[in-house]
Design an enzyme around this catalytic site. Structure first.
Site, PDB file in Angstrom:
ATOM      1  N   ALA A  66      23.093  11.849 -16.587  1.00  0.00           N
ATOM      2  CA  ALA A  66      22.740  10.492 -16.992  1.00  0.00           C
ATOM      3  C   ALA A  66      21.651   9.995 -16.034  1.00  0.00           C
ATOM      4  CB  ALA A  66      23.965   9.599 -16.928  1.00  0.00           C
ATOM      5  N   GLY A 110      26.078  14.252 -17.076  1.00  0.00           N
ATOM      6  CA  GLY A 110      25.974  14.018 -18.518  1.00  0.00           C
ATOM      7  C   GLY A 110      25.336  15.187 -19.258  1.00  0.00           C
ATOM      8  N   GLU A 113      28.099  17.528 -19.860  1.00  0.00           N
ATOM      9  CA  GLU A 113      28.964  16.874 -20.855  1.00  0.00           C
ATOM     10  C   GLU A 113      28.352  16.950 -22.254  1.00  0.00           C
ATOM     11  OE1 GLU A 113      28.981  13.388 -18.252  1.00  0.00           O
ATOM     12  OE2 GLU A 113      31.164  13.419 -18.327  1.00  0.00           O
ATOM     13  N   GLU A 133      28.919  13.919 -10.200  1.00  0.00           N
ATOM     14  CA  GLU A 133      29.044  12.458 -10.128  1.00  0.00           C
ATOM     15  C   GLU A 133      29.710  11.995  -8.836  1.00  0.00           C
ATOM     16  OE1 GLU A 133      29.691  14.335 -12.774  1.00  0.00           O
ATOM     17  OE2 GLU A 133      28.935  13.389 -14.598  1.00  0.00           O
TER      18      GLU A 133
HETATM   19  N1  CAA Z   1      18.539  10.632 -13.243  1.00  0.00           N
HETATM   20  C1  CAA Z   1      17.300  10.135 -13.043  1.00  0.00           C
HETATM   21  N2  CAA Z   1      16.288  10.868 -12.539  1.00  0.00           N
HETATM   22  C2  CAA Z   1      16.544  12.164 -12.253  1.00  0.00           C
HETATM   23  C3  CAA Z   1      17.811  12.736 -12.455  1.00  0.00           C
HETATM   24  C4  CAA Z   1      18.837  11.904 -12.986  1.00  0.00           C
HETATM   25  N3  CAA Z   1      20.068  12.380 -13.251  1.00  0.00           N
HETATM   26  N4  CAA Z   1      17.773  14.035 -12.060  1.00  0.00           N
HETATM   27  C5  CAA Z   1      16.505  14.258 -11.641  1.00  0.00           C
HETATM   28  N5  CAA Z   1      15.773  13.121 -11.751  1.00  0.00           N
HETATM   29  C6  CAA Z   1      14.350  12.922 -11.395  1.00  0.00           C
HETATM   30  C7  CAA Z   1      14.178  12.852  -9.896  1.00  0.00           C
HETATM   31  O1  CAA Z   1      14.463  11.543  -9.432  1.00  0.00           O
HETATM   32  C8  CAA Z   1      12.736  13.235  -9.754  1.00  0.00           C
HETATM   33  O2  CAA Z   1      11.944  12.131 -10.092  1.00  0.00           O
HETATM   34  P1  CAA Z   1      10.729  11.661  -9.104  1.00  0.00           P
HETATM   35  O3  CAA Z   1       9.795  12.826  -9.131  1.00  0.00           O
HETATM   36  O4  CAA Z   1      10.210  10.434  -9.767  1.00  0.00           O
HETATM   37  O5  CAA Z   1      11.360  11.455  -7.771  1.00  0.00           O
HETATM   38  C9  CAA Z   1      12.534  14.276 -10.856  1.00  0.00           C
HETATM   39  O6  CAA Z   1      13.602  14.063 -11.797  1.00  0.00           O
HETATM   40  C10 CAA Z   1      12.655  15.706 -10.366  1.00  0.00           C
HETATM   41  O7  CAA Z   1      13.872  15.832  -9.671  1.00  0.00           O
HETATM   42  P2  CAA Z   1      13.984  16.466  -8.187  1.00  0.00           P
HETATM   43  O8  CAA Z   1      12.735  16.193  -7.421  1.00  0.00           O
HETATM   44  O9  CAA Z   1      15.277  15.996  -7.591  1.00  0.00           O
HETATM   45  O10 CAA Z   1      14.049  18.031  -8.559  1.00  0.00           O
HETATM   46  P3  CAA Z   1      14.712  19.190  -7.725  1.00  0.00           P
HETATM   47  O11 CAA Z   1      14.282  20.459  -8.391  1.00  0.00           O
HETATM   48  O12 CAA Z   1      14.446  19.041  -6.262  1.00  0.00           O
HETATM   49  O13 CAA Z   1      16.306  19.005  -7.905  1.00  0.00           O
HETATM   50  C11 CAA Z   1      18.328  18.564  -9.191  1.00  0.00           C
HETATM   51  C12 CAA Z   1      16.886  19.166  -9.188  1.00  0.00           C
HETATM   52  C13 CAA Z   1      19.235  19.389  -8.272  1.00  0.00           C
HETATM   53  C14 CAA Z   1      18.836  18.643 -10.617  1.00  0.00           C
HETATM   54  C15 CAA Z   1      18.282  17.106  -8.689  1.00  0.00           C
HETATM   55  O14 CAA Z   1      17.268  16.414  -9.401  1.00  0.00           O
HETATM   56  C16 CAA Z   1      19.572  16.350  -8.875  1.00  0.00           C
HETATM   57  O15 CAA Z   1      20.506  16.530  -8.106  1.00  0.00           O
HETATM   58  N6  CAA Z   1      19.639  15.468  -9.908  1.00  0.00           N
HETATM   59  C17 CAA Z   1      20.764  14.601 -10.131  1.00  0.00           C
HETATM   60  C18 CAA Z   1      21.956  15.359 -10.692  1.00  0.00           C
HETATM   61  C19 CAA Z   1      23.122  14.414 -10.873  1.00  0.00           C
HETATM   62  O16 CAA Z   1      23.658  13.875  -9.945  1.00  0.00           O
HETATM   63  N7  CAA Z   1      23.556  14.226 -12.141  1.00  0.00           N
HETATM   64  C20 CAA Z   1      24.670  13.375 -12.468  1.00  0.00           C
HETATM   65  C21 CAA Z   1      24.178  12.021 -12.921  1.00  0.00           C
HETATM   66  S1  CAA Z   1      25.499  10.839 -13.165  1.00  0.00           S
HETATM   67  C22 CAA Z   1      26.113  11.187 -14.699  1.00  0.00           C
HETATM   68  O17 CAA Z   1      25.686  12.091 -15.377  1.00  0.00           O
HETATM   69  C23 CAA Z   1      27.235  10.279 -15.172  1.00  0.00           C
HETATM   70  C24 CAA Z   1      27.941  10.733 -16.407  1.00  0.00           C
HETATM   71  O18 CAA Z   1      28.932  11.428 -16.359  1.00  0.00           O
HETATM   72  C25 CAA Z   1      27.475  10.329 -17.733  1.00  0.00           C
END
Ligand code: CAA
Length: 259
Positions: A66, A110, A113, A133
């Site tokens: 998400a 998400g 999911e 999360e």
């Molecule tokens: N939401 C918003 N933006 C996201 C994102 C997310 N879930 N995941 C990645 N991005 C964005 C980053 O902020 C970044 O944007 P900027 O360049 O503007 O900073 C861009 O995508 C590229 O991401 P990274 O620079 O972080 O890329 P990476 O290769 O270094 O890492 C990753 C990849 C490990 C997937 C890392 O991006 C990450 O950990 N993302 C978040 C994963 C996460 O926590 N997901 C759970 C979300 S909560 C949820 O999903 C609730 C639910 O149950 C519905």
């Protein structure tokens, strides 16, 4: 025909292909993305020419979860009023037609999911699944504690939801989360071939099979068996069933008419 900002929606013969298309954000699932996915499912489900739907992302990310930036300023009442249910975030799971997730790269939060809402997951050898999360101080909100637990069992679901760690494609296959693993450059080809095969089957029979399998997760064995028996008997009202069996006996391909 709808227009989409965050998706590519294509029809390839009898297969509907939905590609998440927010590459800079690793296909992060904003409310807008979830809403468009629901609209695309509505559209493809209503199209009689479509017999199976494939949902995919990019090579780097199926979806990284998400949209954290969108959620960050929200409070309880915002999420209560406009949560994933309100925006039909679960729409893929209620699709009557068979659905396949073709997952490469990150399927996190998400994203994992969303993949689990599909009938089955075909993963590339680069796929990574997780429910991170907890690292954000929250928990999965659209099936990660429920569908994941049903798919992989309590031990691994607890491990993933409590540590936030990722599992690779091989571990996901061993755990029963994915049905097959293919080389990353063959992922879409393999998923589309599976979808074409399904789309060539009798659509009502495929829907009956899908409904029966899904009941296995929601009922006792006795109730599930009852549903299966009823649907099995119902299939004998299908022209496709009569034709399928006649074609087998006459050693010829069946003429499937989806009725
Ligand atoms: N939401 C918003 N933006 C996201 C994102 C997310 N879930 N995941 C990645 N991005 C964005 C980053 O902020 C970044 O944007 P900027 O360049 O503007 O900073 C861009 O995508 C590229 O991401 P990274 O620079 O972080 O890329 P990476 O290769 O270094 O890492 C990753 C990849 C490990 C997937 C890392 O991006 C990450 O950990 N993302 C978040 C994963 C996460 O926590 N997901 C759970 C979300 S909560 C949820 O999903 C609730 C639910 O149950 C519905």
């Amino acid at each position: 025909m709808n227009s989409y900002e965050y998706l590519l929606v294509e029809r390839k013969a009898a297969v509907g292909l939905i590609t998440l298309n927010r590459p800079k954000q690793l296909n992060a699932l904003s409310f807008g993305v979830f809403g468009e996915i629901a609209t695309a499912i509505d559209e493809l489900e209503a199209d009689a020419a479509i017999g199976c739907i494939v949902l995919t992302g990019s090579e780097k990310a199926f979806a990284a979860g998400a949209d954290i930036k969108e959620m960050q300023p929200k409070g309880f009442i915002d999420m209560f009023n406009a949560d994933f249910t309100a925006i039909r975030g679960d729409r893929v799971a209620t699709c009557r037609k068979p659905t396949i997730a073709a997952v490469s790269g990150y399927a996190l939060g998400g994203g994992c999911e969303l993949a689990m809402m599909c009938d089955f997951i075909i993963a590339s050898d680069t796929a990574k699944f997780g429910q991170p999360e907890i690292t954000l101080g929250t928990i999965p909100g659209i099936g990660g504690t429920q569908r994941l637990t049903r798919a992989v069992g309590k031990a691994k679901a607890m491990d993933l939801c409590l540590t936030g760690r990722m599992m690779d494609a091989a571990e996901a296959e061993r755990a029963g989360l994915v049905s097959r693993i293919v080389a990353v450059d063959k992922l879409l080809e393999e998923a589309m071939a599976a979808a074409e095969k399904i789309a060539a089957m009798s659509q009502p029979a495929a829907e009956m099979a899908k409904r029966a399998v899904n009941r296995a997760f929601e009922t006792t064995l006795a109730q599930g068996m009852e549903v299966e028996r009823d649907l099995f008997r119902s299939s004998f009202a299908l022209q496709d069933r009569a034709e399928g069996m006649a074609a087998f006996i006459e050693k010829r391909p069946p003429q499937i008419r989806n009725r």
